[in-house]
Motif scaffolding. Structure first.
Motif, short mmCIF file in Angstrom:
data_model
loop_
_atom_site.label_atom_id
_atom_site.label_comp_id
_atom_site.label_asym_id
_atom_site.label_seq_id
_atom_site.Cartn_x
_atom_site.Cartn_y
_atom_site.Cartn_z
N LYS A 283 -91.26 41.84 -8.04
CA LYS A 283 -92.70 41.22 -7.69
C LYS A 283 -92.77 39.81 -7.91
N LEU A 284 -92.24 39.44 -9.07
CA LEU A 284 -92.40 38.12 -9.38
C LEU A 284 -91.87 37.01 -8.53
N THR B 186 -80.00 32.31 -19.49
CA THR B 186 -80.11 32.09 -20.65
C THR B 186 -81.54 32.27 -21.36
N LEU B 187 -82.52 31.80 -20.63
CA LEU B 187 -83.96 32.05 -20.92
C LEU B 187 -84.34 33.45 -20.98
N LYS B 188 -83.83 34.42 -19.93
CA LYS B 188 -84.04 35.62 -19.69
C LYS B 188 -83.18 36.36 -20.79
N SER B 189 -82.18 35.88 -21.35
CA SER B 189 -81.49 36.42 -22.52
C SER B 189 -82.01 36.87 -23.64
N GLY B 190 -82.89 35.59 -24.10
CA GLY B 190 -83.76 35.63 -25.29
C GLY B 190 -83.30 34.46 -26.12
N ILE C 90 -93.43 35.83 -17.53
CA ILE C 90 -93.78 36.95 -16.73
C ILE C 90 -92.44 37.85 -16.63
N GLN C 91 -91.36 37.04 -16.30
CA GLN C 91 -89.94 38.03 -16.27
C GLN C 91 -89.66 38.49 -17.59
N LYS C 92 -89.94 38.09 -18.88
CA LYS C 92 -89.49 38.41 -20.11
C LYS C 92 -90.72 39.51 -20.53
N LEU C 93 -91.93 39.41 -20.24
CA LEU C 93 -92.93 40.32 -20.59
C LEU C 93 -93.13 41.65 -19.91
N LEU D 203 -101.62 28.92 -12.99
CA LEU D 203 -100.54 29.37 -12.67
C LEU D 203 -99.91 30.94 -13.13
N PHE D 204 -100.42 31.26 -14.28
CA PHE D 204 -99.83 32.58 -14.70
C PHE D 204 -100.92 33.55 -13.57
N LYS D 205 -101.90 33.31 -13.30
CA LYS D 205 -102.70 34.24 -12.67
C LYS D 205 -101.95 34.24 -11.28
N LYS D 206 -101.66 33.15 -10.73
CA LYS D 206 -101.07 33.22 -9.29
C LYS D 206 -99.70 33.62 -9.17
N PHE D 207 -98.84 33.36 -10.18
CA PHE D 207 -97.55 34.10 -10.10
C PHE D 207 -97.39 35.56 -10.85
N GLY D 208 -98.50 35.77 -11.60
CA GLY D 208 -98.37 37.21 -11.93
C GLY D 208 -99.53 37.95 -11.61
#
Length: 216
Positions: free
Chosen positions: A9-10, A32-36, A58-61, A87-92
């Motif tokens: 969805k993202l 790497t960012l996704k891994s934490g 968005i991917q993480k939460l 941007l958070f509103k658009k991409f989320g």
């Protein structure tokens, strides 16, 4: 957007906003960012820096959860707060994550009331976020992602002490700096608050600096 194992969805929301192909730095740092893991990402504004921050969060939460803030994104000024929230509103668009922006010119009592209603992502300037968490007694230990945008500019403006104070109030979180250049202050702060941070984008920056005769 074609990134390995990105939320479907993202990816759709990004594509609907004209973002279909990641650049090299985005491809390199996504896993790497996704891994934490902690990281420092060197990227120009024109290189999709804000976009990278937003889709990473968005991917993480993934979805709204609980009442306390789970991601803090520190930016340099009111204009950046408003742009990042948008941007958070658009991409989320296909997620129900709750995002709120605070800046130095806002009313602190109103801001605290809004956050107390339940918030997933807080975007704000260093002084305002520091004032809010210091005075309101919010629990920083729910923050799972602590991001500083334009870290080189903020640390040059002596905001590193505030970032350090906020970071040390969180027991365990992922810490990520986004910057235009790997300055001594950025390196020093990464050494202080991060655990074996991974560096991205330095080669691209070095090539750009050499072409334009720039120096860190």
């Amino acid at each position: 957007m074609k990134l390995k194992k990105i939320d479907e969805k993202l990816a759709l929301a990004l594509e609907e906003n004209g973002i279909t192909e990641p650049n090299e730095i985005q491809k390199d740092c996504f896993g790497t960012l996704k891994s934490g893991a902690d990281a420092v990402v060197i990227m120009a504004d024109s290189g999709g820096k804000s976009t990278t921050i937003v889709y990473t969060v968005i991917q993480k939460l993934e979805k709204a959860e609980g009442e306390s803030t789970r991601a803090v994104v520190i930016v340099k000024d009111k204009e950046e707060v408003l742009e990042m929230v948008e941007l958070f509103k658009k991409f989320g668009h296909y997620h129900n994550l709750r995002v709120f922006g605070v800046h130095d010119k806002g009313d602190i009592d109103y801001d605290k009331n809004q956050i107390s209603l339940g918030m997933d992502i807080l975007v704000g300037t260093p002084n305002k976020i520091n004032a809010m968490f210091s005075s309101a007694g919010f629990n920083m230990n729910t923050v799972k992602l602590f991001i500083v945008d334009d870290a080189d500019e903020l640390f040059r403006a002596r905001m590193d002490a505030i970032v350090l104070r906020l970071s040390t109030s969180i027991e365990k979180t992922q810490r990520v700096f986004f910057a235009h250049a790997l300055t001594e202050r950025v390196e020093a702060m990464a050494d202080k608050i991060m655990i074996e941070p991974v560096l991205f984008g330095l080669e691209e920056y070095d090539e750009e600096a050499e072409d334009e005769n720039l120096y860190i």
